[in-house]
Design an enzyme around this catalytic site. Sequence first.
Site, mmCIF file in Angstrom:
data_model
loop_
_atom_site.group_PDB
_atom_site.id
_atom_site.type_symbol
_atom_site.label_atom_id
_atom_site.label_comp_id
_atom_site.label_asym_id
_atom_site.label_seq_id
_atom_site.Cartn_x
_atom_site.Cartn_y
_atom_site.Cartn_z
ATOM 1 N N GLY A 76 0.822 -1.205 0.000
ATOM 2 C CA GLY A 76 0.000 0.000 0.000
ATOM 3 C C GLY A 76 0.857 1.257 0.000
ATOM 4 O O GLY A 76 2.097 1.183 0.058
ATOM 5 N N ASP A 77 0.195 2.408 -0.143
ATOM 6 C CA ASP A 77 0.872 3.717 -0.132
ATOM 7 C C ASP A 77 1.899 3.855 -1.257
ATOM 8 O O ASP A 77 2.923 4.517 -1.086
ATOM 9 C CB ASP A 77 1.578 3.970 1.211
ATOM 10 N N GLY A 79 1.493 5.378 -4.023
ATOM 11 C CA GLY A 79 1.299 6.600 -4.827
ATOM 12 C C GLY A 79 0.232 6.386 -5.891
ATOM 13 O O GLY A 79 0.275 7.005 -6.959
ATOM 14 N N GLY A 89 -2.970 7.230 -5.864
ATOM 15 C CA GLY A 89 -3.851 8.388 -6.068
ATOM 16 C C GLY A 89 -3.252 9.353 -7.078
ATOM 17 O O GLY A 89 -3.938 9.877 -7.958
ATOM 18 N N THR A 120 -5.898 0.089 10.888
ATOM 19 C CA THR A 120 -6.126 1.536 10.888
ATOM 20 C C THR A 120 -7.207 1.912 11.902
ATOM 21 O O THR A 120 -7.468 3.097 12.111
ATOM 22 C CB THR A 120 -6.561 2.015 9.482
ATOM 23 N N GLN A 146 -4.920 -0.013 -0.928
ATOM 24 C CA GLN A 146 -3.978 -0.936 -0.265
ATOM 25 C C GLN A 146 -3.005 -1.538 -1.301
ATOM 26 O O GLN A 146 -2.782 -0.918 -2.316
ATOM 27 C CB GLN A 146 -4.708 -2.042 0.503
ATOM 28 N N THR A 184 -3.834 7.618 8.945
ATOM 29 C CA THR A 184 -3.630 7.559 10.395
ATOM 30 C C THR A 184 -2.544 8.507 10.889
ATOM 31 O O THR A 184 -2.383 8.671 12.096
ATOM 32 C CB THR A 184 -3.216 6.132 10.809
ATOM 33 N N LEU A 242 10.787 8.005 -7.656
ATOM 34 C CA LEU A 242 12.186 7.780 -8.037
ATOM 35 C C LEU A 242 13.073 8.908 -7.511
ATOM 36 O O LEU A 242 14.211 8.681 -7.089
ATOM 37 C CB LEU A 242 12.299 7.687 -9.569
ATOM 38 N N ASP A 243 12.533 10.119 -7.486
ATOM 39 C CA ASP A 243 13.309 11.296 -7.057
ATOM 40 C C ASP A 243 13.773 11.213 -5.604
ATOM 41 O O ASP A 243 14.742 11.864 -5.228
ATOM 42 C CB ASP A 243 12.465 12.568 -7.242
ATOM 43 N N VAL A 299 8.354 11.411 -10.617
ATOM 44 C CA VAL A 299 9.549 12.059 -10.056
ATOM 45 C C VAL A 299 9.174 13.246 -9.169
ATOM 46 O O VAL A 299 9.926 14.197 -9.022
ATOM 47 C CB VAL A 299 10.509 12.512 -11.186
HETATM 48 P P1 IMP Z 1 -7.016 -2.594 8.256
HETATM 49 O O1 IMP Z 1 -7.165 -2.608 6.778
HETATM 50 O O2 IMP Z 1 -7.364 -1.280 8.886
HETATM 51 O O3 IMP Z 1 -7.716 -3.755 8.909
HETATM 52 O O4 IMP Z 1 -5.463 -2.811 8.597
HETATM 53 C C1 IMP Z 1 -4.775 -4.021 8.339
HETATM 54 C C2 IMP Z 1 -3.364 -3.745 7.870
HETATM 55 O O5 IMP Z 1 -3.372 -3.146 6.569
HETATM 56 C C3 IMP Z 1 -2.584 -2.780 8.753
HETATM 57 O O6 IMP Z 1 -1.216 -3.156 8.755
HETATM 58 C C4 IMP Z 1 -2.732 -1.446 8.042
HETATM 59 O O7 IMP Z 1 -1.681 -0.556 8.352
HETATM 60 C C5 IMP Z 1 -2.677 -1.911 6.603
HETATM 61 N N1 IMP Z 1 -3.375 -0.998 5.671
HETATM 62 C C6 IMP Z 1 -4.695 -0.899 5.473
HETATM 63 N N2 IMP Z 1 -4.960 0.025 4.541
HETATM 64 C C7 IMP Z 1 -3.794 0.516 4.125
HETATM 65 C C8 IMP Z 1 -3.420 1.487 3.130
HETATM 66 O O8 IMP Z 1 -4.241 2.086 2.435
HETATM 67 N N3 IMP Z 1 -2.080 1.698 2.992
HETATM 68 C C9 IMP Z 1 -1.166 1.025 3.713
HETATM 69 N N4 IMP Z 1 -1.453 0.112 4.639
HETATM 70 C C10 IMP Z 1 -2.761 -0.150 4.848
#
Ligand code: IMP
Length: 430
Positions: A12-13, A15, A17, A128, A223, A303, A334-335, A416
Amino acid sequence: MPVVALIGAQWGDEGKGHLVDLLASKARLVVRYGGGNNAGHTVVNPLGTFKLHLVPSGIFDPSTVNVIGPGVVIDPEVLLGEIKDLEARGVTTAKLFISERAHVIMPYHIMLDQLQESSRGAGKIGTTGRGIGPAYADKMSRVGIRVADLLHEETLLNRLRGVLEEKNRLLTRIYNAKPLSLHDIYLRYLDFGHQLSDHIANVHPIIHRAVEKDFPVLLEGAQGALLDVDHGTYPYVTSSPPGSAGACQGAGIGPTQINSVLGVLKAYTTRVGEGPFPTEIEGDEATVLRQIGTPWAEVGTTTGRLRRVGWFDAVMSRYAVQVNGIDTLAITKLDVLDTLPTIKVCTGYRLHETQPEYPPATVAVLSQVEPIYEELPGWQTPTTEARRFQDLPDAAQAYAARLCQLVGARLGIISVGPGRDQTIVVNEVF
Ligand code: IMP
């Protein structure tokens, strides 16, 4: 390539979006297909910086239709807040449609998520705390409340009455918490339904017609593949399938209708919450990757938690590519590596005397693997102004090419910087 699934290929995260915002101008329809407000997509565009949790990132293009699909779990209060904020900042939500089949996150889901987490103690997952797991569990146990129920007084009351009795027993007897009032929840959620009613629809015809007419459709993942409930680092995962199979299920289209799966990867790796992370690093190296104080800062959008950071893990990402049929890659951030003299990439794992080709299924085993690193030369030149692949320093080009070679997919896009224009399109997605 009319139907493209855009999915996270790490934890997850990645980028996503940022990329959806870029691609949405070419798509006629953007469908968010899974997860809930555990996701947080940061979008930086000429209208400002937006943090979206439920609304698809295609919302900034007034001509694009945006759908929250049946596979999403929705906290109506959060969604209403997001819609109001967007409208207040001049972004129209007239073309936002919410599936009547999507499930609703109820107050007891949020309470139970948080109570269960604290009762896990050292074994916590690091959720979360938004009620995601309990909402998906209720969906599978067939006791969930769906968006359509919010529009039907009698159904809502009957279903709530049936489920709340059990939830209150759990809350009071197991967790010593206060019981919830049927009356209060019923009135509050009926009102949410009323407020959202203009957006609630049977989204099947909208999606089906767009696919039938070969319109460009973007399936927006949340995710990442390694948080997948089946294929991820279980139990340190989310409760839904965030990959390409989840895109089919959560949007309601068949696998033969997806033309391309775009996997989004950071040029390094991050993770929030608990769970194994073989290439995790700490100290000064980690500080460079964290980018604190910049728009790229490695802080969770939802969070505010500091993300764990580490080197690129080709074993994990190759597995994500294989499980999801990823054919094209978007390499983001990459940047962030611009200042480093050398950059490590994990090309394999060592486990005692063996070298497992795939991530071991069990956390206890995965936690023991030692990454085998290849060290690539850095470029120590800013890349943020590059707009064509050939504008990148040779070492940066070689780095991107090596990641693609290691994971087994072609290069599509490199980003970048967080701005909409800070992207290099190597192969068109649509
Ligand atoms: P939950 O989805 O809130 O039940 O969290 C379960 C796991 O997934 C935890 O480790 C969260 O940090 C991770 N997680 C849930 N959604 C995201 C997201 O959008 N980005 C990154 N980690 C996520």
